[in-house]
Design an enzyme around this catalytic site. Structure first.
Site, PDB file in Angstrom:
ATOM      1  N   LYS A 161      40.597 -18.019 -68.408  1.00  0.00           N
ATOM      2  CA  LYS A 161      39.065 -17.254 -69.356  1.00  0.00           C
ATOM      3  C   LYS A 161      39.889 -15.872 -68.068  1.00  0.00           C
ATOM      4  O   LYS A 161      39.062 -16.482 -66.534  1.00  0.00           O
ATOM      5  CB  LYS A 161      37.944 -18.079 -68.439  1.00  0.00           C
ATOM      6  CG  LYS A 161      36.520 -17.334 -69.396  1.00  0.00           C
ATOM      7  CD  LYS A 161      35.522 -18.491 -69.585  1.00  0.00           C
ATOM      8  CE  LYS A 161      34.583 -18.260 -69.089  1.00  0.00           C
ATOM      9  NZ  LYS A 161      33.820 -16.674 -71.312  1.00  0.00           N
TER      10      LYS A 161
HETATM   11  N1  PPE Z   1      35.701 -17.043 -76.756  1.00  0.00           N
HETATM   12  C1  PPE Z   1      35.495 -16.045 -75.655  1.00  0.00           C
HETATM   13  C2  PPE Z   1      35.826 -15.251 -75.683  1.00  0.00           C
HETATM   14  C3  PPE Z   1      34.451 -16.438 -74.839  1.00  0.00           C
HETATM   15  O1  PPE Z   1      34.202 -15.330 -73.586  1.00  0.00           O
HETATM   16  C4  PPE Z   1      33.675 -17.320 -74.692  1.00  0.00           C
HETATM   17  C5  PPE Z   1      32.672 -17.900 -74.137  1.00  0.00           C
HETATM   18  C6  PPE Z   1      33.836 -18.451 -75.637  1.00  0.00           C
HETATM   19  C7  PPE Z   1      34.699 -17.440 -76.985  1.00  0.00           C
HETATM   20  C8  PPE Z   1      32.955 -19.442 -76.140  1.00  0.00           C
HETATM   21  O2  PPE Z   1      33.546 -20.499 -74.756  1.00  0.00           O
HETATM   22  P1  PPE Z   1      32.415 -22.025 -74.403  1.00  0.00           P
HETATM   23  O3  PPE Z   1      31.530 -21.174 -73.577  1.00  0.00           O
HETATM   24  O4  PPE Z   1      33.061 -23.063 -72.750  1.00  0.00           O
HETATM   25  O5  PPE Z   1      31.992 -22.116 -75.502  1.00  0.00           O
HETATM   26  N2  PPE Z   1      32.453 -16.892 -73.211  1.00  0.00           N
HETATM   27  C9  PPE Z   1      30.665 -17.095 -71.883  1.00  0.00           C
HETATM   28  C10 PPE Z   1      30.977 -14.998 -71.190  1.00  0.00           C
HETATM   29  C11 PPE Z   1      29.899 -14.542 -72.315  1.00  0.00           C
HETATM   30  C12 PPE Z   1      29.516 -13.252 -71.574  1.00  0.00           C
HETATM   31  O6  PPE Z   1      29.258 -12.777 -71.790  1.00  0.00           O
HETATM   32  O7  PPE Z   1      29.884 -13.409 -70.691  1.00  0.00           O
HETATM   33  C13 PPE Z   1      30.159 -17.821 -72.293  1.00  0.00           C
HETATM   34  O8  PPE Z   1      29.222 -17.830 -73.313  1.00  0.00           O
HETATM   35  O9  PPE Z   1      29.631 -18.031 -71.618  1.00  0.00           O
END
Ligand code: PPE
Length: 321
Positions: A161
């Site tokens: 990330k």
């Molecule tokens: N894909 C991406 C690209 C992504 O950024 C997130 C989280 C996810 C999948 C889902 O992952 P998880 O949170 O572990 O279930 N995106 C984070 C950031 C959003 C933002 O605008 O900044 C979040 O949801 O916290």
């Protein structure tokens, strides 16, 4: 600015709590020029027994892994980072919040070689409401398939990330907003469904729950993993699959998952209604189970909640009585 970031009082920086307004960086820090940062997004929910952080261990593990992929040594170990998140929530007296740990290459020298630059660790917390709008969880959102693809394998590591990945995400998001949609769904470079700009995606097709595999340039979402476990518990099989684009237009239900987005139904894709054109029954059942767990109404059978305070705080009425 309306809808702007709502400051809390303290930010954790390399072991110290500093005032929000003092958490600044120099414009010649490595991260400013080369996006040398990895981060996490975690939610802390208000429960009857006080605030509790959802799947803190898994988020810290992903942060440590992201840093490892980018060869960024962190001075704090796993437990130290978990405790730092809890300390930051306590210092800001938050009942519920979003937690944003950020690890980056700081100020020393410029040039692509990042190795001489110090590693800075910050943790900020703030209140974050519903990611795709207040009605999104019930009504669903209207989305489009992006003309931008996710990064190809072996370019930007999808399992990390990393801040740089979010330049791609911004292209997807801006295009969708310009065209009047709430969010974009990106395909991978093979043309298979990948994910939203900040969410993983699930489809319900013929009674099966499908999500793109980790080979489809997706972030290994912790909400994604949660939904796979809850789906199994509710008697469905949730499987990873290669999902062709057109399956989006014939699926019975489609929804996004993410820490910020939680479980958000998708009601149309490129103006084609998804299923019945509103939240479907499987999405709703998963949402109900999810919110019962994270908000502490259901027993925490998976051990996913970390209480912010070791003792249950007295409620106002107990104090008065
Ligand atoms: N894909 C991406 C690209 C992504 O950024 C997130 C989280 C996810 C999948 C889902 O992952 P998880 O949170 O572990 O279930 N995106 C984070 C950031 C959003 C933002 O605008 O900044 C979040 O949801 O916290």
């Amino acid at each position: 600015m309306a809808g702007g970031l709502k400051a809390s009082s303290k930010i954790w920086h390399n072991g110290e709590l500093i005032p929000w307004d003092e958490a600044t960086v120099h414009v010649c820090s490595h991260v400013m020029h080369y996006a040398s940062a990895v981060f996490e997004g975690i939610r802390c929910y208000k429960t009857e027994n006080g605030p509790a952080v959802f799947r803190l261990e898994e988020h810290i593990k992903r942060l440590v892994n992201s840093a490892r992929i980018y060869r960024m040594p962190i001075d704090y170990d796993h437990d130290g980072l978990e405790e730092a998140c809890l300390e930051t929530i306590r210092a800001n007296e938050m009942e519920s919040c979003y937690i944003r740990p950020l690890v980056f290459r700081g100020y020393h020298s410029l040039g692509v070689n990042p190795l001489p630059c110090p590693i800075e660790v910050y943790i900020a917390v703030w209140e974050w409401g519903k990611y795709l709008g207040p009605e999104a969880l019930e009504e669903g959102v209207d989305v489009t398939v992006s003309t931008w693809q996710r990064a190809a394998q072996n370019t930007f590591p999808g399992l990390a990330k990393c801040a740089a990945n979010y330049m791609n995400a911004q292209l997807i998001k801006m295009e969708a907003l310009e065209h009047g949609y709430s969010e974009g769904i990106a395909l991978d470079t093979r043309g298979h469904v990948s994910e939203g700009s900040g969410e993983n995606i699930f489809l319900v097709y013929d009674g099966r729950i499908l999500t793109p595999s980790l080979a489809a340039s997706v972030l290994p979402g912790i909400t994604r993993d949660t939904v796979m476990k809850l789906a199994a518990e509710l008697g469905y099989t949730a499987e990873e699959a290669d999902i062709p684009r057109e399956m989006l237009y014939i699926a019975d239900e489609v929804f996004f998952t993410g820490t910020a987005a939680e479980i958000t139904p998708i009601r149309s894709i490129d103006k084609v209604p998804v299923g019945i054109g509103r939240r479907g029954p499987i999405t709703e059942a998963l949402q109900t189970r999810f919110f019962d767990l994270v908000e502490g109404r259901a027993e925490d059978v998976y051990g996913w909640l970390t209480p912010v305070y070791s003792e249950v705080p007295e409620t106002a009425s107990q104090k008065a009585g």
